[in-house]
Design an enzyme around this catalytic site. Structure first.
Site, PDB file in Angstrom:
ATOM      1  CG  ASN A   9       1.876   9.043   6.805  1.00  0.00           C
ATOM      2  OD1 ASN A   9       2.806   8.585   7.466  1.00  0.00           O
ATOM      3  ND2 ASN A   9       0.603   8.946   7.178  1.00  0.00           N
ATOM      4  CD1 TRP A  10       7.140   7.085   2.903  1.00  0.00           C
ATOM      5  CD2 TRP A  10       9.082   6.345   3.753  1.00  0.00           C
ATOM      6  NE1 TRP A  10       8.126   7.308   1.969  1.00  0.00           N
ATOM      7  CE2 TRP A  10       9.327   6.869   2.457  1.00  0.00           C
ATOM      8  CE3 TRP A  10      10.155   5.832   4.481  1.00  0.00           C
ATOM      9  CZ2 TRP A  10      10.604   6.870   1.879  1.00  0.00           C
ATOM     10  CZ3 TRP A  10      11.426   5.837   3.911  1.00  0.00           C
ATOM     11  CH2 TRP A  10      11.640   6.350   2.621  1.00  0.00           C
ATOM     12  CE  LYS A  11      -0.867   5.648   5.766  1.00  0.00           C
ATOM     13  NZ  LYS A  11      -2.225   5.192   5.598  1.00  0.00           N
ATOM     14  CG  HIS A  91      -2.993   9.789   9.741  1.00  0.00           C
ATOM     15  ND1 HIS A  91      -3.728   8.634   9.686  1.00  0.00           N
ATOM     16  CD2 HIS A  91      -2.548  10.009   8.472  1.00  0.00           C
ATOM     17  CE1 HIS A  91      -3.722   8.168   8.444  1.00  0.00           C
ATOM     18  NE2 HIS A  91      -3.002   8.988   7.692  1.00  0.00           N
ATOM     19  CD  GLU A  93      -3.506   5.007   9.001  1.00  0.00           C
ATOM     20  OE1 GLU A  93      -2.292   5.177   9.211  1.00  0.00           O
ATOM     21  OE2 GLU A  93      -3.970   4.812   7.859  1.00  0.00           O
ATOM     22  CD  GLU A 161      -4.640  12.032   5.067  1.00  0.00           C
ATOM     23  OE1 GLU A 161      -3.906  11.724   4.138  1.00  0.00           O
ATOM     24  OE2 GLU A 161      -4.503  11.580   6.216  1.00  0.00           O
ATOM     25  N   GLY A 167      -5.989   4.310   1.787  1.00  0.00           N
ATOM     26  CA  GLY A 167      -5.515   2.948   1.555  1.00  0.00           C
ATOM     27  C   GLY A 167      -6.528   2.027   0.905  1.00  0.00           C
ATOM     28  CB  SER A 206      -6.809   6.223  -2.734  1.00  0.00           C
ATOM     29  OG  SER A 206      -7.070   5.233  -1.755  1.00  0.00           O
ATOM     30  N   GLY A 227       0.039   8.305   1.225  1.00  0.00           N
ATOM     31  CA  GLY A 227       0.511   7.155   1.991  1.00  0.00           C
ATOM     32  C   GLY A 227       1.222   6.164   1.083  1.00  0.00           C
ATOM     33  N   GLY A 228       0.495   5.143   0.644  1.00  0.00           N
ATOM     34  CA  GLY A 228       1.072   4.027  -0.099  1.00  0.00           C
ATOM     35  C   GLY A 228       1.957   4.435  -1.270  1.00  0.00           C
TER      36      GLY A 228
HETATM   37  C1  PEP Z   1      -2.621   8.556   4.472  1.00  0.00           C
HETATM   38  O1  PEP Z   1      -2.609   7.650   5.269  1.00  0.00           O
HETATM   39  O2  PEP Z   1      -2.342   9.704   4.863  1.00  0.00           O
HETATM   40  C2  PEP Z   1      -2.974   8.263   3.097  1.00  0.00           C
HETATM   41  C3  PEP Z   1      -3.464   9.240   2.395  1.00  0.00           C
HETATM   42  O3  PEP Z   1      -2.791   6.972   2.652  1.00  0.00           O
HETATM   43  P1  PEP Z   1      -3.007   6.432   1.143  1.00  0.00           P
HETATM   44  O4  PEP Z   1      -2.400   7.441   0.200  1.00  0.00           O
HETATM   45  O5  PEP Z   1      -2.307   5.112   1.112  1.00  0.00           O
HETATM   46  O6  PEP Z   1      -4.489   6.317   0.939  1.00  0.00           O
END
Ligand code: PEP
Length: 246
Positions: A9-11, A91, A93, A161, A167, A206, A227-228
């Site tokens: 997920n590049w957000k 999500h 967010e 999640e 993050g 993470s 994500g990241g």
């Molecule tokens: C996400 O936002 O779906 C996520 C898991 O982010 P990260 O891997 O950066 O914690």
């Protein structure tokens, strides 16, 4: 037998130059047991679909309607037209920034199916809810309310999640991940029978190359929503490799 899924997920990250990361991923040999998915920002979905090779492309959200007077929104049909095969919904967010409820997430999931795509439905507790011992209640309620009745392994993926792990570099203990994933599996089987066993359950929060192997050994973890660490091809490839070897 469920195939594994590594989903990135590049957000709200990525310009045209970022497609080089996708091209690098696409150049790697296809893993044997693992499906790969990248969900870039909307502006890149169509271009990404053109260069992604064996890597599927997804959206990060969509509207419940197929078209209409909804300035700034996108429909699942439009995402499908641009080359997407899945859409993330619910999500944390989106739930936090846009006040999305379980009922809305459920309706979006149905709109995604109507466009012939797979819904990746996200669930997760806050730190306060975990510390209050409410995690399973929260996850159970979100799962029940956000997942439509016609869910199958082909049209639905669940992503657990924990909000406090997204993050932050923090992850739950492996026992905590197992507890929630086993709980989700039991709920899915109770509601959907054999279809409940076919629905993949991803862990997200993470996930990095350094912790991927231990997370992927946990029961009922069928992959990750990342994500990241999905922004860099080398990091995401290391996660794909760890998943395929698990
Ligand atoms: C996400 O936002 O779906 C996520 C898991 O982010 P990260 O891997 O950066 O914690």
């Amino acid at each position: 037998m469920r195939r594994k899924l590594a989903a990135g997920n590049w957000k709200m990250n990525g310009l045209k130059a970022s497609l080089a990361e996708l091209t690098a991923l696409a150049a790697a040999p296809a893993p044997s047991q693992t499906d790969r998915l990248i969900c870039p920002p909307l502006t890149l979905v169509a271009q990404a679909a053109g260069v992604s090779g064996g890597i599927a492309i997804g959206g990060q959200d969509c509207h419940t309607a197929t078209s209409g007077a909804h300035t700034g929104d996108v429909s699942a049909e439009m995402l499908a037209d641009a080359g997407a095969t899945s859409v993330i919904v619910g999500h944390s967010e989106r739930r936090e920034d846009h006040g999305e409820t379980d009922a809305l997430v459920r309706t979006k999931a149905e709109a995604i199916w109507a466009a012939g795509l797979t819904s990746i439905i996200c669930l997760g507790e806050s730190l306060a809810q975990r510390e209050a011992g409410e995690t399973l209640d929260v996850i159970g309620t979100q799962l029940e309310g956000s997942t439509p009745d016609a869910a199958t392994g082909a049209n639905t993926v669940i992503a657990y999640e924990p909000i406090w792990a997204i993050g932050t570099g923090l992850i739950p203990t492996l026992e905590q991940i197992a507890e929630v994933h086993d709980f989700i599996r039991a709920k899915l089987v109770a509601r959907f029978g054999e279809d409940g066993n076919a629905i993949r359950i991803l862990y997200g929060g993470s996930v990095k190359p350094s912790n991927a192997t231990e997370i992927f050994a946990v029961s009922n973890v069928d992959g990750a929503l990342v994500g990241g660490a999905s922004l860099k091809a080398t990091d995401f490839q290391a996660i794909i490799d760890a998943l395929d070897a698990a």
